[in-house]
Write a protein that holds these residues in place. Structure first.
Motif, PDB file in Angstrom:
ATOM      1  N   HIS A 214       0.813  -1.219   0.000  1.00  0.00           N
ATOM      2  CA  HIS A 214       0.000   0.000   0.000  1.00  0.00           C
ATOM      3  C   HIS A 214       0.850   1.276   0.000  1.00  0.00           C
ATOM      4  O   HIS A 214       0.297   2.379   0.066  1.00  0.00           O
ATOM      5  N   ALA A 215       2.179   1.140  -0.086  1.00  0.00           N
ATOM      6  CA  ALA A 215       3.063   2.300   0.036  1.00  0.00           C
ATOM      7  C   ALA A 215       2.759   3.405  -0.982  1.00  0.00           C
ATOM      8  O   ALA A 215       2.686   4.583  -0.600  1.00  0.00           O
ATOM      9  N   PRO A 216       2.578   3.121  -2.275  1.00  0.00           N
ATOM     10  CA  PRO A 216       2.360   4.227  -3.213  1.00  0.00           C
ATOM     11  C   PRO A 216       1.154   5.093  -2.853  1.00  0.00           C
ATOM     12  O   PRO A 216       1.243   6.329  -2.887  1.00  0.00           O
ATOM     13  N   GLU A 217       0.025   4.475  -2.504  1.00  0.00           N
ATOM     14  CA  GLU A 217      -1.169   5.259  -2.216  1.00  0.00           C
ATOM     15  C   GLU A 217      -1.092   5.935  -0.851  1.00  0.00           C
ATOM     16  O   GLU A 217      -1.527   7.079  -0.692  1.00  0.00           O
ATOM     17  N   ILE A 218      -0.521   5.247   0.148  1.00  0.00           N
ATOM     18  CA  ILE A 218      -0.353   5.875   1.471  1.00  0.00           C
ATOM     19  C   ILE A 218       0.530   7.109   1.359  1.00  0.00           C
ATOM     20  O   ILE A 218       0.210   8.183   1.892  1.00  0.00           O
ATOM     21  N   ARG A 238       7.356   6.500   6.473  1.00  0.00           N
ATOM     22  CA  ARG A 238       8.526   5.621   6.436  1.00  0.00           C
ATOM     23  C   ARG A 238       8.235   4.326   5.693  1.00  0.00           C
ATOM     24  O   ARG A 238       7.137   3.765   5.804  1.00  0.00           O
ATOM     25  N   LEU A 239       9.225   3.861   4.970  1.00  0.00           N
ATOM     26  CA  LEU A 239       9.230   2.516   4.407  1.00  0.00           C
ATOM     27  C   LEU A 239      10.121   1.660   5.295  1.00  0.00           C
ATOM     28  O   LEU A 239      11.282   2.008   5.543  1.00  0.00           O
ATOM     29  N   LEU A 240       9.570   0.543   5.787  1.00  0.00           N
ATOM     30  CA  LEU A 240      10.237  -0.237   6.820  1.00  0.00           C
ATOM     31  C   LEU A 240      10.399  -1.691   6.416  1.00  0.00           C
ATOM     32  O   LEU A 240       9.584  -2.250   5.664  1.00  0.00           O
ATOM     33  N   ARG A 255       8.989  -8.034   7.013  1.00  0.00           N
ATOM     34  CA  ARG A 255       8.109  -7.888   5.855  1.00  0.00           C
ATOM     35  C   ARG A 255       8.096  -6.415   5.460  1.00  0.00           C
ATOM     36  O   ARG A 255       8.290  -5.530   6.294  1.00  0.00           O
ATOM     37  N   PRO A 256       7.880  -6.104   4.185  1.00  0.00           N
ATOM     38  CA  PRO A 256       7.811  -4.698   3.781  1.00  0.00           C
ATOM     39  C   PRO A 256       6.602  -4.010   4.407  1.00  0.00           C
ATOM     40  O   PRO A 256       5.492  -4.547   4.406  1.00  0.00           O
ATOM     41  N   LEU A 257       6.832  -2.808   4.916  1.00  0.00           N
ATOM     42  CA  LEU A 257       5.787  -2.042   5.584  1.00  0.00           C
ATOM     43  C   LEU A 257       5.883  -0.575   5.169  1.00  0.00           C
ATOM     44  O   LEU A 257       6.944  -0.100   4.748  1.00  0.00           O
ATOM     45  N   VAL A 258       4.778   0.126   5.336  1.00  0.00           N
ATOM     46  CA  VAL A 258       4.768   1.579   5.190  1.00  0.00           C
ATOM     47  C   VAL A 258       4.072   2.146   6.417  1.00  0.00           C
ATOM     48  O   VAL A 258       3.062   1.619   6.873  1.00  0.00           O
ATOM     49  N   PHE A 328      11.103   7.267  -4.508  1.00  0.00           N
ATOM     50  CA  PHE A 328      11.283   6.833  -3.124  1.00  0.00           C
ATOM     51  C   PHE A 328      10.822   5.387  -2.947  1.00  0.00           C
ATOM     52  O   PHE A 328      11.533   4.559  -2.345  1.00  0.00           O
ATOM     53  N   VAL A 329       9.662   5.053  -3.486  1.00  0.00           N
ATOM     54  CA  VAL A 329       9.158   3.679  -3.375  1.00  0.00           C
ATOM     55  C   VAL A 329      10.018   2.722  -4.186  1.00  0.00           C
ATOM     56  O   VAL A 329      10.325   1.600  -3.751  1.00  0.00           O
ATOM     57  N   GLU A 330      10.438   3.163  -5.349  1.00  0.00           N
ATOM     58  CA  GLU A 330      11.238   2.286  -6.204  1.00  0.00           C
ATOM     59  C   GLU A 330      12.562   1.907  -5.551  1.00  0.00           C
ATOM     60  O   GLU A 330      13.015   0.764  -5.657  1.00  0.00           O
ATOM     61  N   VAL A 331      13.182   2.838  -4.832  1.00  0.00           N
ATOM     62  CA  VAL A 331      14.501   2.573  -4.262  1.00  0.00           C
ATOM     63  C   VAL A 331      14.428   1.943  -2.868  1.00  0.00           C
ATOM     64  O   VAL A 331      15.381   1.292  -2.431  1.00  0.00           O
TER      65      VAL A 331
END
Length: 449
Positions: A214-218, A238-240, A255-258, A328-331
């Protein structure tokens, strides 16, 4: 090493038992190898160490906790001086002031203020030292309303590089007082400081965390909200990817988190527009937003509660757009293969942008910070490469500036300040430390006579 003067604490040399333990900083990735290590518990002991070093042609590198110790230069010609000044915290509730000994951490200060309905502009980590934090300016969860934490300092007790104990305040050593509020550690050794506290019994604060998909929309919704956000609210996105450790809640492990966390001085009403929009995207894995005492603000970021190794990098960003969020999300997002623990965009603006009477400044709309934990030394090269990549990919939106407390690498203090501020800092250092006895991560060059 001989330690004959009565006020001089024990100084451990590299051949002494206990040297390795004594040189270990909070950031376990920092491999400090000083000529000696001392721990001072009073201003008099600090002065004695300064005199001892100066008489032997050594420099002095003062530290409180060592969160940014990896940014220090080679210390082979310096004494590492830990400041653990007692008493740690003295509250004057009637005057709304608190006296803090150098080396004291924020958890102890906010805990002492809470019973009096008072709060301080603490950072996002409970165990960061107060003195070092204000030397770098101090970004708090109350910052968009009240500015940098350094502005709340009313006086410093310091030991000058010539060994004198002095007070820096608007009335005494006024230029030094200005410089210490955000100018870094090149000017004097803080032994204690007096802060003005805020009358505050409750804030609306917390963190919401979602699955990384959900990172892009958040991030899009969070960023859109920041364009018109009230100054009473300060947040970060933050991306965690948190490690699978026992103190991490099981749903958050590996696990990937936002996440979006922060605090509102205007209660739930000022945060509602943000939170309602984010919660429409998906059900959070964890959602802790709610009323809380301000002493708990040091918990919401979930920074490590114990020393850990860390490798980080940072830059200041201006206004962002859709391309910036995508980069930011891509990297650092769920499909990036990033080895980082965290990549963060911290919201600035408001009183932080206007600045205050000290020399600390933040010159962007957002503060970018990336960090990884090399629990195995073999992980270090990959983490270093990826924090470099993070900063590089976000460079089209960078201001060219930096914020001292997030700079995990040493460098020239000129990079942290505008030309006028740096010129004044050089003059201040020429007055306080003309022989450049003090060692810091970002040294200020003394102005020419």
């Amino acid at each position: 090493m001989s330690t004959t003067p009565q006020a001089l604490p024990a100084i451990l040399s590299p051949d002494d038992p206990g040297y390795d333990e004594a040189r270990t900083a909070w950031n376990l990735a920092a491999d400090l190898r000083p000529a000696g290590v001392a721990t001072a518990r009073s201003a008099e002991e600090v002065a004695a160490v300064v005199d001892y070093a100066r008489e032997r042609g050594l420099k002095v590198a003062p530290l409180g906790t060592g969160h940014r110790a990896a940014a220090l230069p080679d210390l082979s010609g310096a004494l590492l001086l830990w400041t653990k000044i007692e008493p740690g915290v003295v509250v004057d509730a009637e005057a709304r002031r608190v006296r803090v000994g150098a080396g004291t951490i924020w958890a102890d200060v906010v805990g002492a203020l809470a019973p009096h309905g008072l709060a301080a502009m603490s950072g996002s980590a409970a165990d960061v030292g107060v003195a070092g934090y204000v030397l770098g300016g101090g970004l708090s969860w109350l910052g968009r309303k009240h500015g940098l934490a350094a502005e709340s300092v009313r006086s410093f007790e310091v030991v000058l590089p010539d060994g004198r104990i002095a007070t820096a305040s608007p009335e005494q050593e006024a230029d030094l007082f200005w410089a210490l509020r955000g100018g870094g550690g090149s000017l004097a050794i803080i032994t204690s400081l007096e802060l003005e506290a805020l009358e505050l019994e409750e804030v609306y604060a917390g963190a919401s965390i979602w699955a990384g998909e959900h990172a892009p929309e958040i991030l899009r919704r969070w960023h859109e909200w920041t364009r018109t956000a009230p100054e009473t609210v300060t947040t970060s996105a933050r991306l965690l990817r948190l490690p699978p450790l026992p103190d991490i809640p099981e749903p958050l492990r590996d696990r990937p988190l936002v996440a979006v966390d922060g605090a509102s001085l205007g209660g739930e009403a000022d945060a509602r527009t943000l939170l309602d929009g984010l919660r429409e995207v998906a059900e959070p894995v964890l959602d802790t937003w709610g009323p809380m005492p301000p002493a708990r603000l040091v918990e919401i970021h979930m920074d490590p509660p114990m020393p850990v190794p860390g490798i980080g990098h940072h830059t200041m960003l201006g206004e962002l757009d859709d391309a910036a969020l995508a980069a930011f999300v891509e990297v650092a997002g769920p499909d990036s293969g990033s080895p980082l623990l965290m990549a963060e965009l911290r919201q600035l603006g408001g009183a932080l942008a206007r600045g205050g009477e000290g020399c600390g400044r933040v010159d962007g709309a957002f503060c970018l910070f990336g960090v990884g934990m090399p629990m195995d030394p073999a992980m270090a090269p990959a983490i270093t490469a990826h924090v470099d990549l993070l900063v590089e990919r976000m460079s089209p939106w960078a201001t060219g500036g930096a914020y001292l407390n997030f700079t995990e690498r040493g460098g020239d203090a000129a990079l942290l300040h505008d030309e006028e501020t740096y010129s004044r800092l050089r003059t201040a250092r020429a007055a306080s430390d003309p022989e450049q006895l003090l060692v810091s991560s970002h040294p200020i060059a003394a102005a020419a006579a």
